[in-house]
Design a protein around this motif. Sequence first.
Motif, PDB file in Angstrom:
ATOM      1  N   MET A   1       0.841  -1.190   0.000  1.00 30.07           N
ATOM      2  CA  MET A   1       0.000   0.000   0.000  1.00 30.07           C
ATOM      3  C   MET A   1       0.884   1.250   0.000  1.00 30.07           C
ATOM      4  O   MET A   1       2.031   1.215   0.422  1.00 30.07           O
TER       5      MET A   1
ATOM      6  N   THR B   1      -3.220 -11.626   6.822  1.00 28.92           N
ATOM      7  CA  THR B   1      -2.228 -10.549   6.906  1.00 28.92           C
ATOM      8  C   THR B   1      -2.601  -9.590   8.027  1.00 28.92           C
ATOM      9  O   THR B   1      -3.770  -9.220   8.182  1.00 28.92           O
TER      10      THR B   1
ATOM     11  N   ARG C   1      -2.129  -5.834   9.666  1.00 33.99           N
ATOM     12  CA  ARG C   1      -1.698  -4.448   9.491  1.00 33.99           C
ATOM     13  C   ARG C   1      -1.448  -3.899  10.895  1.00 33.99           C
ATOM     14  O   ARG C   1      -2.390  -3.729  11.681  1.00 33.99           O
TER      15      ARG C   1
ATOM     16  N   THR D   1      -0.295  -1.022  13.236  1.00 31.93           N
ATOM     17  CA  THR D   1      -0.046   0.405  13.409  1.00 31.93           C
ATOM     18  C   THR D   1       0.727   0.601  14.706  1.00 31.93           C
ATOM     19  O   THR D   1       0.285   0.154  15.775  1.00 31.93           O
TER      20      THR D   1
ATOM     21  N   SER E   1     -10.731  -6.389  13.861  1.00 32.69           N
ATOM     22  CA  SER E   1      -9.684  -5.394  14.054  1.00 32.69           C
ATOM     23  C   SER E   1      -9.832  -4.699  15.403  1.00 32.69           C
ATOM     24  O   SER E   1     -10.948  -4.555  15.924  1.00 32.69           O
TER      25      SER E   1
ATOM     26  N   LEU F   1       3.019   2.471   3.049  1.00 28.66           N
ATOM     27  CA  LEU F   1       3.964   1.536   3.648  1.00 28.66           C
ATOM     28  C   LEU F   1       5.320   1.700   2.991  1.00 28.66           C
ATOM     29  O   LEU F   1       5.603   1.146   1.932  1.00 28.66           O
TER      30      LEU F   1
ATOM     31  N   ASP G   1      -8.128  -8.662   8.225  1.00 27.77           N
ATOM     32  CA  ASP G   1      -9.126  -8.760   7.164  1.00 27.77           C
ATOM     33  C   ASP G   1      -9.615 -10.197   7.130  1.00 27.77           C
ATOM     34  O   ASP G   1      -9.194 -11.005   6.308  1.00 27.77           O
TER      35      ASP G   1
ATOM     36  N   THR H   1      -4.931  -4.526  12.768  1.00 27.75           N
ATOM     37  CA  THR H   1      -6.097  -4.597  11.893  1.00 27.75           C
ATOM     38  C   THR H   1      -6.018  -5.890  11.100  1.00 27.75           C
ATOM     39  O   THR H   1      -4.948  -6.241  10.578  1.00 27.75           O
TER      40      THR H   1
ATOM     41  N   GLU I   1       2.760  -3.900   7.376  1.00 35.93           N
ATOM     42  CA  GLU I   1       1.887  -5.004   6.972  1.00 35.93           C
ATOM     43  C   GLU I   1       2.703  -6.283   6.995  1.00 35.93           C
ATOM     44  O   GLU I   1       3.790  -6.342   6.413  1.00 35.93           O
TER      45      GLU I   1
ATOM     46  N   ILE J   1       3.536   2.249  10.247  1.00 36.84           N
ATOM     47  CA  ILE J   1       2.681   1.103   9.952  1.00 36.84           C
ATOM     48  C   ILE J   1       3.486   0.003   9.256  1.00 36.84           C
ATOM     49  O   ILE J   1       4.309   0.265   8.387  1.00 36.84           O
TER      50      ILE J   1
END
Length: 437
Positions: free
Chosen positions: A1, A160, A162, A164, A139, A4, A191, A189, A171, A169
Amino acid sequence: MSDLKYLSGFGSEFSSEDPRRPGALPEGRNTPQRCAYGLYAEQLSGSAFTAPRNDNRRTWFYRIRPSVVHKPFKRLDVAKHLTHNWDEQEPDPNQSRWLPFDLPTTPVDFVSGLHTVCGAGDPRARNGLAIHVYLCNKSMERSAFYSSDGDLLIVPQQGTLRITTEFGIMEVAPNEIAVVQLGMRFAVTVDGPSRGYILEVFDGHFKLPDLGPIGANGLANPRDFLTPVAKYHDEDNIDFTIISKYQGALFAAQQRHSPFDVVAWHGNYVPYKYNLANFMVINSVSFDHCDPSIFTVLTCPSTKPGVAIADFVIFPPRWSVQEDTFRPPYYHRNCMSEFMGLILGAYEAKEGGFVPGGASLHSAMTPHGPDAPSFRAASRAELSPQKIAVGTQAFMFESSLSMAITKWGAETCKKLDAKYHECWQALPKLFSDKINV
């Protein structure tokens, strides 16, 4: 992203500032009388102030509010299976294997989904370790977590993460790892359903192993460790929860701003990630089976030279070249404790039962090694050069401490394989009066 970006290296001095506030990093001094942009200077120390220069770990934050702006901590009753009570079960020297740990069917975040499998020692005495798994599908929302007890080495197996942090951040996907060190605040976080392993060490910090006769190149290279860059959140008048793991228990404090408000930072005490695919494997090109120490990614040394509180070891895809040698790991009794997990694929020394998302523990001096089918196949296999462990990533948390299994690991999770010992029972007696059998 797009947000990152990383600074590479391991154990070096880093600096980073959010490009939205150029000049936030002071020049020439750590604590100017007035920081740029009305920021506060705050130091995070990961070692004693008087530690030798090579071992001294600290980072300076330049943040919107100092982290001391919070209400008092109060006991938090989540993560009911997070524990450092190593006496809740009777000692058990047997080989232990767990089927894949169940993912939650109701909403559970990273902190609530922490479960302690085994461990040893005492965070109050700064000696020991704990091995946890995280099982979550939600999350973290307006909350941050940190451990006051030790460094967290996080190994995703499914999903995965994420992450913070106060520094920025990261990943982290399966086949990557992240280390969030003592005292660093972070939020996770996810998914969808996520599962993984955590090695928490109460002593010191992880470091790269010395290479010795290997020389300058091999194993994990410092440049492949990645550190986040500053990305601040300026959020006011919100309800935010800070969760501290302290002496094995969880405590929560409320505040009215985001803790991820660091505009700039510099230092050598940072979170980092590493892609296990970058590991440069050292392997035998003649006879015999090298010890697993050649697969060490990171180590947390004890005060005894050559002995680790914990080593993080991987068994990646690699070329295996031997002459007249039994190729899989040899039968073995060890003064160390060996906790293994499987991220993906099929481990070379077990035909079944040891599967991704599960684990095994071979305690100090308890024998272990290849199961009967693996022994039979390896004894007759052609010893031409062969790429092994393709599509597989197994790992080991190895410790000099004798670890105890928690009640959750032994009973509550209902994943302990009572038939594990059977995988060796079919090993036949092959002794003969003939020299070649």
